[in-house]
Design an enzyme around this catalytic site. Structure first.
Site, PDB file in Angstrom:
ATOM      1  N   GLU A 426       0.836  -1.195   0.000  1.00 15.63           N
ATOM      2  CA  GLU A 426       0.000   0.000   0.000  1.00 15.63           C
ATOM      3  C   GLU A 426       0.877   1.253   0.000  1.00 15.63           C
ATOM      4  O   GLU A 426       1.658   1.479   0.917  1.00 15.63           O
ATOM      5  CB  GLU A 426      -0.895  -0.003   1.242  1.00 15.63           C
ATOM      6  CG  GLU A 426      -1.709   1.263   1.429  1.00 15.63           C
ATOM      7  CD  GLU A 426      -2.525   1.240   2.723  1.00 15.63           C
ATOM      8  OE1 GLU A 426      -2.457   0.250   3.488  1.00 15.63           O
ATOM      9  OE2 GLU A 426      -3.247   2.226   2.955  1.00 15.63           O
ATOM     10  N   ASP A 499      -1.222  -1.061   5.593  1.00 17.54           N
ATOM     11  CA  ASP A 499      -1.182  -0.501   6.937  1.00 17.54           C
ATOM     12  C   ASP A 499      -2.225  -1.179   7.811  1.00 17.54           C
ATOM     13  O   ASP A 499      -3.238  -1.653   7.316  1.00 17.54           O
ATOM     14  CB  ASP A 499      -1.513   1.007   6.896  1.00 17.54           C
ATOM     15  CG  ASP A 499      -0.424   1.806   6.183  1.00 17.54           C
ATOM     16  OD1 ASP A 499       0.712   1.300   6.114  1.00 17.54           O
ATOM     17  OD2 ASP A 499      -0.726   2.904   5.701  1.00 17.54           O
ATOM     18  N   ASP A 501      -4.614  -0.122   9.476  1.00 16.34           N
ATOM     19  CA  ASP A 501      -5.700   0.809   9.813  1.00 16.34           C
ATOM     20  C   ASP A 501      -6.895   0.544   8.887  1.00 16.34           C
ATOM     21  O   ASP A 501      -6.881  -0.414   8.115  1.00 16.34           O
ATOM     22  CB  ASP A 501      -5.216   2.257   9.692  1.00 16.34           C
ATOM     23  CG  ASP A 501      -4.709   2.578   8.288  1.00 16.34           C
ATOM     24  OD1 ASP A 501      -4.914   1.747   7.372  1.00 16.34           O
ATOM     25  OD2 ASP A 501      -4.097   3.647   8.107  1.00 16.34           O
ATOM     26  N   ASP A 503      -8.072   2.119   6.247  1.00 14.78           N
ATOM     27  CA  ASP A 503      -7.763   2.171   4.822  1.00 14.78           C
ATOM     28  C   ASP A 503      -7.075   0.898   4.362  1.00 14.78           C
ATOM     29  O   ASP A 503      -7.375   0.363   3.303  1.00 14.78           O
ATOM     30  CB  ASP A 503      -6.835   3.362   4.530  1.00 14.78           C
ATOM     31  CG  ASP A 503      -7.634   4.595   4.148  1.00 14.78           C
ATOM     32  OD1 ASP A 503      -8.877   4.470   4.041  1.00 14.78           O
ATOM     33  OD2 ASP A 503      -7.012   5.661   3.971  1.00 14.78           O
TER      34      ASP A 503
END
Ligand code: 0RA
Length: 636
Positions: A426, A499, A501, A503
């Site tokens: 990412e 990541d 998180d 997203d």
């Protein structure tokens, strides 16, 4: 003397139960989550069989707070009289292996496949079991402990005006890796049973998390297909037909929808055949033949090369197939016995499908033409794809591919593709660190910019015109869709690295949807992984220790005596190249999650529900649709 005989009997029985405890895998397949739930199916199947025989139309499953589970039915109740051995009948049923045999003749039928190994096996693998029986105006119960030892003989505990049986058991925690039942796993299977057994009500209650569901369908397979196609644009009402030949009963419901996915579920004697088999093969050839004969006889498509291939007429097809096959013809294949072997099932299903579909098409010209047009478009696309592939093989288009890949993909230098790993990373900044930190010989890096296309509604053409996915497809180099072949992959492992998180979770789910839809064999071959970067670093000054989860952090905090700083990684970009390699990429120290599909049919439903028009909740999909097994986990 009666007592001696009884003692001998009970020693034999305990030896039998002990054999089950020694080798549980032989009886229930495994001692993981799958084996644990096998216990539930075993007990539920008995309740369902009683209902199929015409006794009781309500079954309730309760996940109790104390880790036990209860299955209540409103059947006749297990007989409470004395068995010829001197034991009570319930004691016989719940302690003697394969006690089913004696009762089979009284219509107590075993469902098929792996099932029906018996309630005594469940008892053998439980630390506690209690059976309560409502029958002849009286309530009786019997209790077992430690794998089938009688803790309390059958005794009368009250009076009643209903009938039925309730079995409560606690799986033995020394045998199972985990004894947590999954509400989702149980409700999904129960919903399927309710679809297949119209009129039966099945309720599932979770006392721990205060939730419950109730399934009841009057229209069987029609309701099932309506459910599968919920929220999709369908081309016609559900088609339902059935027939019986050579003692085999066939019941089928099907419906076409606008999309491109094929979704066929099959069952035999109410047990799912996850790996298909002869009945599915017969169904597919029946459908193909019906369409080809229809267009030919009605002069709808002219020309020599006009016939459809199977895949053309299955685009957008959702179908449920249910067969009733007599015990003597039943044949299951494969490791998990999820594939029907019975050869007669193929011809019977093919004939019944062909006759009914052909008739339907003749009678419903408008619908027939709509589906034929859809199949023709699929055929054109298929032929175009074949030409493109041939061009690619002959060398044309290679330049185009190289150009697309150049500047994006950092290739691995090694020659052995089975050892090679492709990291999908990412963002450009983490991509940069990964390129610097990687092992160049075996690890390739492809950074992904921004969001990936949601593939749920995409066609092959949409994918080919999407730059990001196009690049990914070229990088893997093993084709796409029906043409995908994992053996041609340039990489032994494809690893999604995002990541930790929201997203990142979103990108994961979009990528998983892509792989599920367009490169499913990659998942089936166990080649798709998710990187598992740590959430925290504990900085002791001289060295760092990495921690994966909040729970682990709390645990470590309690153990550590010296002083340290806690660093929380918000994204991969916060780690430098060496740190990223050591924690997340180095095969010696990283933790990887292997993606696998537990159940393709259910995954299919979840993917289409969650990735279709309704967007939320994606995270649940990740958690429930696919099984994640920790692979190289060196961190724990
Ligand atoms: C043997 C014979 C009969 C019923 C059953 C077993 C029976 C077993 C289970 C297991 C769970 N629920 C059940 N309900 C019934 C028939 C007895 C009769 O003839 O009344």
């Amino acid at each position: 003397m009666a007592t001696t005989k009884y003692d001998e009997n009970s020693i034999k029985i305990l030896e039998g139960l002990e054999a089950v405890r020694k080798r549980p895998g032989m009886y229930i397949g495994s001692t993981d989550r799958r084996g644990l739930h096998h216990l539930v199916w075993e007990i539920v199947d008995n309740a369902i069989d009683e209902s199929i025989n015409g006794y009781g139309d309500y079954i309730k499953i309760t996940l109790n707070k104390d880790q036990s589970i209860s299955v209540e039915d409103h059947g006749r109740g297990v007989p409470t009289g004395k068995h010829e051995s001197g034991m009570s009948t319930p004691e016989v049923i719940y302690t003697i292996l394969h006690a089913g045999g004696k009762f089979e003749e009284s219509g107590y039928k075993v469902s098929g496949g792996l099932h029906g190994v018996g309630a005594s096996v469940v008892n053998a693998l439980s630390s506690k079991m209690e059976v309560t029986i409502y029958r002849d105006g009286e309530i009786h119960n019997i209790k077992f402990e430690n794998g089938g030892h009688v803790a309390q003989k059958l005794k009368k505990i009250g009076t009643t005006n209903r009938t039925g049986t309730t079995v409560t058991f606690t799986p033995d925690p020394t045998i199972f890796k985990s004894t947590n039942f999954s509400f989702t796993t149980i409700t999904e299977r129960m919903q399927e049973s309710a679809f297949l057994l119209s009129g039966l009500t099945i309720e599932v209650v979770d006392e721990e998390d205060n939730r419950n569901v109730k399934y009841h369908y009057e229209n069987g397979l029609i309701s099932f297909v309506d459910y599968i196609n919920e929220g999709k644009n369908v081309l016609h009402k559900v088609i339902n037909f059935n027939g019986i030949k050579q003692g085999i009963e066939v019941d089928i419901a099907l419906q076409y929808q606008e999309g491109y996915n094929e979704n066929i579920l099959s069952f035999v004697n109410n047990v799912k055949t996850s790996d298909g088999g002869s009945h599915e093969t017969g169904f597919k050839s029946g459908i193909t033949k019906a369409f080809n004969d229809y267009v030919k006889e009605n002069n709808i498509i002219k020309g020599k090369d006009s016939s459809f291939e199977g895949s053309d007429v299955r685009e957008g097809l959702s179908a449920v197939i249910n067969l009733k096959i007599p015990e003597n013809l039943l044949q299951f294949e494969g490791q998990t016995k999820g594939k029907l072997g019975t050869p007669e099932a193929r011809t019977v299903t093919e004939q019944i499908t062909y006759e009914n579909m052909k008739f339907f098409l003749e009678e419903n010209r408008e619908i027939a033409l709509t589906i034929v047009e859809k199949a023709s478009r699929s055929k054109v696309a298929r032929e175009a794809a074949r030409k493109a592939r041939e061009a690619a093989r002959s060398g044309k288009g290679k330049e185009k591919k190289d150009k697309i890949l150049s500047g994006k993909l950092a290739k691995a230098t090694g020659k052995d593709s089975s050892k090679a790993e492709l990291f999908l990373v990412e963002g450009d900044s983490a991509g940069g660190s990964a390129k610097t930190g990687r092992n160049r010989e075996t690890q390739a890096i492809l950074p992904l910019r921004g969001k990936v296309l949601n593939c749920e509604k995409a066609s092959n053409n949409d994918i080919q015109s999407n730059e990001e996915l196009n690049t990914l497809t070229y990088a893997i180099g093993a084709g796409i869709g029906n043409e995908f072949d994992p053996a041609e992959s340039n990489y032994g492992k494809v690893i999604i690295m995002t990541d930790a998180d929201d997203d990142g979770a979103h990108i994961q789910i979009l990528l998983l949807t892509f792989f599920y839809r367009f490169m499913r064999p990659l998942i089936e071959a166990g080649m798709l992984y998710i990187a598992n970067p740590p959430l925290y670093a504990l900085d002791f000054g001289k060295y760092k220790e990495y921690v994966a989860t909040d729970e682990e952090l709390e645990e470590r905090k309690k153990e550590i005596k010296q002083s340290y700083k806690v660093q929380r990684f918000k994204g991969l970009g916060e780690m430098d190249a060496d740190e990223l390699y050591e924690t997340t990429m180095n095969p010696e120290t990283r933790s990887l999650i292997k993606v696998s599909i537990t159940d393709a049919a259910l995954a299919e439903k979840r993917v289409s529900v969650l990735m279709g028009d309704k967007v939320e909740p994606r995270k649940e999909w990740i958690e429930e649709n696919v099984d994640f097994t920790l692979e190289d986990n060196f961190r724990r």
